[in-house]
Design an enzyme around this catalytic site. Structure first.
Site, short mmCIF file in Angstrom:
data_model
loop_
_atom_site.label_atom_id
_atom_site.label_comp_id
_atom_site.label_asym_id
_atom_site.label_seq_id
_atom_site.Cartn_x
_atom_site.Cartn_y
_atom_site.Cartn_z
N HIS A 1 38.62 22.25 71.27
CA HIS A 1 39.34 20.76 71.69
C HIS A 1 39.18 20.18 72.93
CE1 HIS A 1 42.00 20.58 67.98
NE2 HIS A 1 40.60 20.53 67.40
N LYS B 1 31.43 20.90 69.91
CA LYS B 1 31.06 19.14 70.51
C LYS B 1 30.87 19.80 71.71
CE LYS B 1 33.43 17.49 65.97
NZ LYS B 1 34.74 15.58 66.19
N HIS C 1 36.97 22.02 56.14
CA HIS C 1 37.19 21.07 57.12
C HIS C 1 39.12 21.32 57.18
CE1 HIS C 1 37.58 20.17 61.32
NE2 HIS C 1 38.26 19.12 61.24
N ARG D 1 39.91 25.05 58.09
CA ARG D 1 40.00 24.51 59.85
C ARG D 1 41.43 24.32 60.50
NH1 ARG D 1 37.61 24.06 65.03
NH2 ARG D 1 38.25 22.23 65.96
N TYR E 1 48.59 19.15 65.19
CA TYR E 1 49.34 19.81 64.68
C TYR E 1 50.85 20.30 64.84
CZ TYR E 1 44.60 20.95 63.60
OH TYR E 1 42.92 20.30 63.18
N ARG F 1 34.64 24.77 63.17
CA ARG F 1 34.26 23.86 62.86
C ARG F 1 32.97 24.33 61.19
NH1 ARG F 1 34.19 22.70 67.78
NH2 ARG F 1 35.89 20.98 67.84
#
Length: 313
Positions: free
Chosen positions: A285, A191, A259, A262, A294, A166
């Site tokens: 994730h 995150k 982004h 990514r 995806y 990110r």
């Protein structure tokens, strides 16, 4: 969390809200941008309640919050132009606040829990083609006048595509991370303070090394790796602005953003036979369902190729 804004609430509710924000930061360790969004959303909610209740609300005003009150708030936000994703996030923040108060015996969160969040339209990530992603990551089409700034931008973009970072993760790197990149891997804190190991391709390490060679500022271990023109930490807006210039120079679509690199990282790995679980770990994730989007991107691309190429399509 900064309290520089005037909050439309009585002191008891102001303090309870400040305690909630502190718990999100210190105990749940939410990402900075998520904290800022929750602060903003609940501040807007309290401003709405000031008019809705005829005065600054206190704990007694939200102790038995009804679904009708929350629906009125969402309707007001929608009238101001907020979309479904923004409304859903706002409702999530209010629910979190009310659950926090409920655990302390100060409110009942049942009303917020009974309200369904607005359904946001599902959109697929829009990756670049492999050729376009390579052009961007190599720094082609840059308009930076100073060589060190061009090298800096190329190094950041190479990390986004080559390692799937990110933009905030890339710009949060320190000088101490340079040796790890030379060795071919990097520890990244994403995150929720989740740490993961990502690969660093030789071409990416070379781009970072070239930036390090040209950078006029000392890149100490505890100092930001990527610097702005005046030596401070590089801000995402600078890379986003550079990407807009590159879109024009390289004739790229409007969806070509930092982004999107990514997204391209994940989509191109999957298209070359990458394992979905491995890609989940590389992206950081928390849930496999987030990564599974995806697979839909790859399928849609295959169908597009089929429709263009098959003689009976």
């Amino acid at each position: 969390m900064s309290e520089e804004f005037l909050i439309s609430a009585k002191p008891d509710l102001q303090k309870a809200r400040a305690d909630w924000l502190a718990s999100l930061k210190e105990e749940r360790r939410l990402a900075r941008l998520t904290l800022e969004a929750y602060e903003r959303d609940t501040r807007q909610f309290l401003q709405f309640l000031t008019g809705h209740c005829g005065g600054a609300p206190g704990l007694s005003d939200i102790a038995e919050m009804r679904p009708a009150d929350l629906r009125a708030f969402l309707a007001a936000r929608r009238a101001d132009g907020a979309g479904a994703r923004t409304l859903g996030r706002g409702l999530a923040g209010i629910r979190s606040l009310l659950r926090f108060l409920e655990r302390k015996g100060l409110a009942n969160a049942a009303g917020a829990g009974a309200l369904r969040a607005p359904r946001a339209p599902k959109g697929l990530p829009k990756p670049l083609t492999a050729a376009d992603a390579r052009r961007v990551a190599s720094g082609e089409g840059q308009l930076a006048e100073e060589p060190w700034i061009a090298a800096r931008n190329a190094a950041v973009l190479a990390l986004l595509y080559g390692s799937g970072l990110r933009i905030g993760e890339a710009l949060g790197l320190k000088g101490a991370d340079i040796p790890a990149m030379r060795s071919g891997s990097l520890r990244v804190t994403g995150k929720g303070s989740k740490v993961r190991i990502v690969p660093v391709l030789p071409v990416v390490a070379e781009a970072v090394a070239e930036y390090q060679r040209l950078c006029p500022y000392p890149l100490g271990n505890d100092a930001p790796l990527f610097r702005g023109a005046r030596g401070g930490q590089l801000q995402p807006a600078i890379i986003q602005r550079e990407m807009r210039k590159m879109r024009s120079a390289l004739n790229l679509p409007d969806t070509a953003t930092p982004h999107a690199l990514r997204h391209s990282f994940a989509t191109h790995l999957l298209g070359r036979g990458g394992d979905l679980r491995a890609i989940q770990e590389l992206l950081g994730h928390a849930s496999l369902s987030t990564t599974q989007v995806y697979t839909a991107v790859d399928t849609s691309r295959l169908l597009e190729i089929y429709e263009k190429a098959h003689p009976r399509a």
